[in-house]
Design a protein around this motif. Structure first.
Motif, PDB file in Angstrom:
ATOM      1  N   THR A 163       0.850  -1.856  -0.096  1.00 52.52           N
ATOM      2  CA  THR A 163      -0.194   0.442  -0.121  1.00 52.52           C
ATOM      3  C   THR A 163       0.750   1.766  -0.412  1.00 52.52           C
ATOM      4  OG1 THR A 163      -0.056  -0.319   2.267  1.00 52.52           O
ATOM      5  CG2 THR A 163      -1.605  -1.263   1.196  1.00 52.52           C
ATOM      6  N   GLN A 164       0.483   1.709  -0.704  1.00 52.14           N
ATOM      7  CA  GLN A 164       1.628   3.276  -0.710  1.00 52.14           C
ATOM      8  C   GLN A 164       0.683   4.595   0.388  1.00 52.14           C
ATOM      9  OE1 GLN A 164       1.733   4.700  -4.774  1.00 52.14           O
ATOM     10  NE2 GLN A 164       3.382   6.299  -4.390  1.00 52.14           N
ATOM     11  N   ARG A 165       1.316   5.055   0.806  1.00 46.56           N
ATOM     12  CA  ARG A 165       0.621   6.000   1.687  1.00 46.56           C
ATOM     13  C   ARG A 165       0.794   7.594   0.651  1.00 46.56           C
ATOM     14  NH1 ARG A 165       5.462   5.243   6.516  1.00 46.56           N
ATOM     15  NH2 ARG A 165       4.506   3.116   6.857  1.00 46.56           N
ATOM     16  N   ASP A 166       0.374   7.840   1.773  1.00 44.73           N
ATOM     17  CA  ASP A 166      -0.473   9.650   1.069  1.00 44.73           C
ATOM     18  C   ASP A 166       1.151  10.933   1.089  1.00 44.73           C
ATOM     19  OD1 ASP A 166      -2.552   9.164   0.452  1.00 44.73           O
ATOM     20  OD2 ASP A 166      -3.451   9.943   2.553  1.00 44.73           O
ATOM     21  N   VAL A 167       1.082  11.352  -0.221  1.00 47.09           N
ATOM     22  CA  VAL A 167       2.946  12.118  -0.701  1.00 47.09           C
ATOM     23  C   VAL A 167       1.842  13.668   0.018  1.00 47.09           C
ATOM     24  CG1 VAL A 167       3.906  12.736  -2.199  1.00 47.09           C
ATOM     25  CG2 VAL A 167       3.157  10.316  -2.132  1.00 47.09           C
ATOM     26  N   CYS A 168       2.989  14.183   0.722  1.00 49.31           N
ATOM     27  CA  CYS A 168       2.963  15.479   1.244  1.00 49.31           C
ATOM     28  C   CYS A 168       3.305  16.355  -0.357  1.00 49.31           C
ATOM     29  CB  CYS A 168       4.073  16.346   1.925  1.00 49.31           C
ATOM     30  SG  CYS A 168       3.963  17.675   2.289  1.00 49.31           S
ATOM     31  N   GLN A 169       1.857  17.513  -0.518  1.00 46.90           N
ATOM     32  CA  GLN A 169       1.725  18.559  -1.588  1.00 46.90           C
ATOM     33  C   GLN A 169       3.119  19.107  -1.467  1.00 46.90           C
ATOM     34  OE1 GLN A 169       0.138  16.702  -4.740  1.00 46.90           O
ATOM     35  NE2 GLN A 169       0.016  15.410  -3.055  1.00 46.90           N
ATOM     36  N   THR A 170       3.621  19.371  -0.318  1.00 42.67           N
ATOM     37  CA  THR A 170       4.312  20.250  -0.165  1.00 42.67           C
ATOM     38  C   THR A 170       5.984  19.905  -0.326  1.00 42.67           C
ATOM     39  OG1 THR A 170       2.671  21.023   1.417  1.00 42.67           O
ATOM     40  CG2 THR A 170       4.912  22.386   1.328  1.00 42.67           C
ATOM     41  N   HIS A 171       6.361  19.351   0.398  1.00 42.90           N
ATOM     42  CA  HIS A 171       7.543  18.182  -0.185  1.00 42.90           C
ATOM     43  C   HIS A 171       7.688  17.089  -0.671  1.00 42.90           C
ATOM     44  CE1 HIS A 171       6.864  20.534   4.132  1.00 42.90           C
ATOM     45  NE2 HIS A 171       8.653  20.969   3.621  1.00 42.90           N
ATOM     46  N   PHE A 172       6.681  16.825  -1.303  1.00 43.09           N
ATOM     47  CA  PHE A 172       6.882  15.267  -1.985  1.00 43.09           C
ATOM     48  C   PHE A 172       7.289  13.845  -1.475  1.00 43.09           C
ATOM     49  CE2 PHE A 172       6.179  19.348  -4.882  1.00 43.09           C
ATOM     50  CZ  PHE A 172       5.151  18.657  -5.429  1.00 43.09           C
ATOM     51  N   MET A 173       7.004  14.609  -0.486  1.00 36.02           N
ATOM     52  CA  MET A 173       7.234  12.315   0.229  1.00 36.02           C
ATOM     53  C   MET A 173       6.627  11.742   0.963  1.00 36.02           C
ATOM     54  SD  MET A 173      10.463  14.961   2.711  1.00 36.02           S
ATOM     55  CE  MET A 173      10.347  13.346   4.146  1.00 36.02           C
ATOM     56  N   GLU A 174       6.836  10.921   1.392  1.00 37.83           N
ATOM     57  CA  GLU A 174       5.538   9.760   1.764  1.00 37.83           C
ATOM     58  C   GLU A 174       5.609  10.088   2.966  1.00 37.83           C
ATOM     59  OE1 GLU A 174       6.240   5.349   2.300  1.00 37.83           O
ATOM     60  OE2 GLU A 174       5.234   5.147   0.734  1.00 37.83           O
ATOM     61  N   LYS A 175       3.955  10.617   3.699  1.00 29.95           N
ATOM     62  CA  LYS A 175       3.647  10.518   4.661  1.00 29.95           C
ATOM     63  C   LYS A 175       3.645   9.349   5.554  1.00 29.95           C
ATOM     64  CE  LYS A 175       0.419  14.289   3.258  1.00 29.95           C
ATOM     65  NZ  LYS A 175      -0.999  14.358   3.303  1.00 29.95           N
ATOM     66  N   ALA A 176       3.932   9.446   7.375  1.00 34.29           N
ATOM     67  CA  ALA A 176       4.440   8.744   7.924  1.00 34.29           C
ATOM     68  C   ALA A 176       3.075   8.093   8.126  1.00 34.29           C
ATOM     69  CB  ALA A 176       4.672   9.403   9.274  1.00 34.29           C
ATOM     70  N   ALA A 177       3.105   6.625   8.527  1.00 35.12           N
ATOM     71  CA  ALA A 177       1.931   6.247   8.960  1.00 35.12           C
ATOM     72  C   ALA A 177       1.171   6.780  10.153  1.00 35.12           C
ATOM     73  CB  ALA A 177       2.478   4.505  10.460  1.00 35.12           C
ATOM     74  N   THR A 178       1.374   7.753  10.542  1.00 32.99           N
ATOM     75  CA  THR A 178       0.295   8.593  11.555  1.00 32.99           C
ATOM     76  C   THR A 178      -0.600   9.272  10.103  1.00 32.99           C
ATOM     77  OG1 THR A 178       2.034  10.387  11.419  1.00 32.99           O
ATOM     78  CG2 THR A 178       2.133   8.963  13.130  1.00 32.99           C
ATOM     79  N   GLY A 179       0.015   9.681   8.946  1.00 34.40           N
ATOM     80  CA  GLY A 179      -0.231  10.352   7.754  1.00 34.40           C
ATOM     81  C   GLY A 179      -0.016  12.155   7.672  1.00 34.40           C
ATOM     82  N   LEU A 180       0.922  12.453   8.797  1.00 37.60           N
ATOM     83  CA  LEU A 180       1.281  13.128   8.753  1.00 37.60           C
ATOM     84  C   LEU A 180       3.030  13.055   8.039  1.00 37.60           C
ATOM     85  CD1 LEU A 180       0.679  14.406  12.861  1.00 37.60           C
ATOM     86  CD2 LEU A 180      -0.556  14.853  10.673  1.00 37.60           C
ATOM     87  N   CYS A 181       3.159  14.374   7.074  1.00 41.08           N
ATOM     88  CA  CYS A 181       4.480  14.514   7.004  1.00 41.08           C
ATOM     89  C   CYS A 181       5.261  15.548   7.519  1.00 41.08           C
ATOM     90  CB  CYS A 181       4.371  15.719   5.728  1.00 41.08           C
ATOM     91  SG  CYS A 181       5.987  16.085   4.988  1.00 41.08           S
ATOM     92  N   ASP A 182       6.738  14.497   8.047  1.00 42.48           N
ATOM     93  CA  ASP A 182       7.738  14.596   8.823  1.00 42.48           C
ATOM     94  C   ASP A 182       7.950  15.965   8.601  1.00 42.48           C
ATOM     95  OD1 ASP A 182       7.648  12.199  10.041  1.00 42.48           O
ATOM     96  OD2 ASP A 182       8.821  11.338   8.448  1.00 42.48           O
ATOM     97  N   GLN A 183       8.445  16.489   7.273  1.00 44.27           N
ATOM     98  CA  GLN A 183       8.931  17.542   6.765  1.00 44.27           C
ATOM     99  C   GLN A 183       8.110  18.959   7.436  1.00 44.27           C
ATOM    100  OE1 GLN A 183      11.904  17.818   6.067  1.00 44.27           O
ATOM    101  NE2 GLN A 183      12.276  16.139   6.362  1.00 44.27           N
ATOM    102  N   CYS A 184       6.628  18.998   7.709  1.00 40.46           N
ATOM    103  CA  CYS A 184       5.656  19.153   7.974  1.00 40.46           C
ATOM    104  C   CYS A 184       5.791  19.525   9.620  1.00 40.46           C
ATOM    105  CB  CYS A 184       4.401  19.131   7.393  1.00 40.46           C
ATOM    106  SG  CYS A 184       4.435  19.401   6.186  1.00 40.46           S
ATOM    107  N   GLU A 185       5.688  18.727  10.011  1.00 43.67           N
ATOM    108  CA  GLU A 185       6.371  18.981  12.084  1.00 43.67           C
ATOM    109  C   GLU A 185       7.469  18.658  12.159  1.00 43.67           C
ATOM    110  OE1 GLU A 185       3.488  17.258  13.980  1.00 43.67           O
ATOM    111  OE2 GLU A 185       2.122  17.573  11.639  1.00 43.67           O
ATOM    112  N   ILE A 186       8.678  19.747  11.401  1.00 46.76           N
ATOM    113  CA  ILE A 186       9.881  20.496  11.417  1.00 46.76           C
ATOM    114  C   ILE A 186       9.552  21.931  12.079  1.00 46.76           C
ATOM    115  CG2 ILE A 186      11.755  21.026  11.463  1.00 46.76           C
ATOM    116  CD1 ILE A 186      11.953  18.624  10.356  1.00 46.76           C
TER     117      ILE A 186
END
Length: 186
Positions: A163-186
């Motif tokens: 299963t492919q996780r959602d991709v963050c539209q800002t950082h173009f990275m796969e979101k964590a299992a929590t559904g959040l982007c690790d980069q957006c959380e910084i």
């Protein structure tokens, strides 16, 4: 009777030449495999086959089965190929029901696709044996069958769904299992 020799005649314990023993064992193994092919979906283990050839020939060896059964089966395979018979050695399997990688290198009288998995290839070849020799072949001619052990192992092996996780539209990275982007959380 036991013997101090590695390969010996049961009757008197005297030394037997291993090459001569193989020559004696080949026609016995060939006949046993034809008999095995006489019943649809029947196989025989290396242990059973090597015990039968030693018992019927009166020649035994103390070598480990793995050190000589391949030589025996290679000669049986060549004999069957030379006679235009189906690959009889496809009927001889390990205790766990697998054919073993050496089977793909064995001489055969029938064409085979090298990209086919060795267990599937052996199943196809066993069917040819049954179609030629079995007296209980299904009316439809049968289908290639894996040994029960291999079929069970394959059915239990399930690939984890990818299963492919959602991709963050800002950082173009796969979101964590929590559904959040690790980069957006910084």
């Amino acid at each position: 009777m036991s013997s101090k020799h590695g390969t010996y005649f049961v009757a008197d314990g005297s030394k037997a030449d291993f090459t001569d023993a193989l020559t004696t064992w080949v026609p016995i193994a060939h006949e046993v495999l034809i008999n095995v092919a006489g019943k649809f979906n029947r196989t025989i283990t290396y242990l059973e086959l090597t015990e039968v050839v030693q018992e019927h020939s009166g020649i035994r060896t103390k070598m480990l089965i793995g050190n000589w059964s391949g030589k025996l089966l290679e000669r049986v395979a060549q004999r069957a190929a030379d006679a235009g018979e189906p690959p009889l050695t496809s009927l001889c399997v390990h205790q766990n029901g697998t054919i073993g990688d050496g089977y793909s290198r064995a001489p055969k009288s029938v064409p085979n696709d090298p990209s086919t998995h060795v267990e599937d290839l052996a199943a196809q070849h066993r069917l040819l044996c049954y179609q030629r020799y079995a007296d209980d072949l299904p009316a439809d001619g049968g289908v290639p069958s894996l040994t029960p052990q291999v079929a069970k192992a394959r059915s239990q092996f399930k690939k984890a769904p990818t299963t492919q996780r959602d991709v963050c539209q800002t950082h173009f990275m796969e979101k964590a299992a929590t559904g959040l982007c690790d980069q957006c959380e910084i």
